[in-house]
Scaffold this motif. Structure first.
Motif, PDB file in Angstrom:
ATOM      1  N   CYS A 143      -2.610  -5.442  -3.913  1.00 49.68           N
ATOM      2  CA  CYS A 143      -1.918  -5.024  -2.559  1.00 49.68           C
ATOM      3  C   CYS A 143      -2.685  -5.911  -1.473  1.00 49.68           C
ATOM      4  O   CYS A 143      -1.712  -6.336  -0.479  1.00 49.68           O
ATOM      5  N   LEU A 200      -4.114  -1.426  -6.495  1.00 51.54           N
ATOM      6  CA  LEU A 200      -4.761  -1.433  -5.018  1.00 51.54           C
ATOM      7  C   LEU A 200      -5.311  -3.009  -4.741  1.00 51.54           C
ATOM      8  O   LEU A 200      -5.122  -3.442  -3.628  1.00 51.54           O
ATOM      9  N   LEU A 255       0.853  -1.120   0.139  1.00 51.79           N
ATOM     10  CA  LEU A 255      -0.012   0.164  -0.023  1.00 51.79           C
ATOM     11  C   LEU A 255       0.929   1.288   0.014  1.00 51.79           C
ATOM     12  O   LEU A 255       0.563   2.291  -0.697  1.00 51.79           O
ATOM     13  N   LEU A 263       2.049   1.747  -3.246  1.00 47.24           N
ATOM     14  CA  LEU A 263       1.043   2.272  -4.286  1.00 47.24           C
ATOM     15  C   LEU A 263       0.775   3.754  -3.889  1.00 47.24           C
ATOM     16  O   LEU A 263       0.583   4.639  -4.753  1.00 47.24           O
TER      17      LEU A 263
END
Length: 133
Positions: free
Chosen positions: A81, A78, A45, A48
């Protein structure tokens, strides 16, 4: 002017590491994950977030790398993740139900990859249908 002593710099390092461990621990406890799983999920995350910020920063210089252009790709990342968490939850479910030896549909490879490709394809299709970029 103040000068940071090299002898005291380890305190800052210890404080940052302790804060990071605390954040991972609370994240793991909130979602019912193991610390070994919550760490990679949070790390992904964080990557990202960095990629999204970089995309936002480069939007004016290189428009094809801006968020308006790559949001389907970022949305698919996403989803990517959360794959370690899905594997953990699936293993937990398998341990509780001994009669079934296959993964749940939501943690199977075909669901993960299918949704990943579907998010990118559908995102770019929506972008093409409703966008002018």
């Amino acid at each position: 002017m103040s000068k940071v002593d090299r002898e005291d710099s380890w305190l800052l390092f210890v404080a940052v590491v302790a804060l990071a461990v605390f954040v991972v621990w609370k994240f793991a406890a909130y979602l019912g994950l193991d610390m070994a799983v919550a760490g990679p999920v949070l790390a992904r995350l964080a990557v990202l977030v960095v990629l999204t910020g970089l995309s936002w920063r480069l939007a004016s210089d290189i428009p094809p790398l801006g968020p308006k252009a790559v949001w389907p790709f970022l949305l698919a990342l996403l989803w990517l993740c959360w794959w370690p968490a899905l594997d953990f939850w699936a293993a937990k479910e398998l341990a509780s139900s001994s009669y079934e030896e296959t993964l749940p549909w939501w943690a199977a490879w075909y669901t993960k990859w299918g949704l990943l490709v579907g998010l990118v394809a559908l995102g770019y299709l929506v972008k093409k249908a409703f966008g002018r970029y």
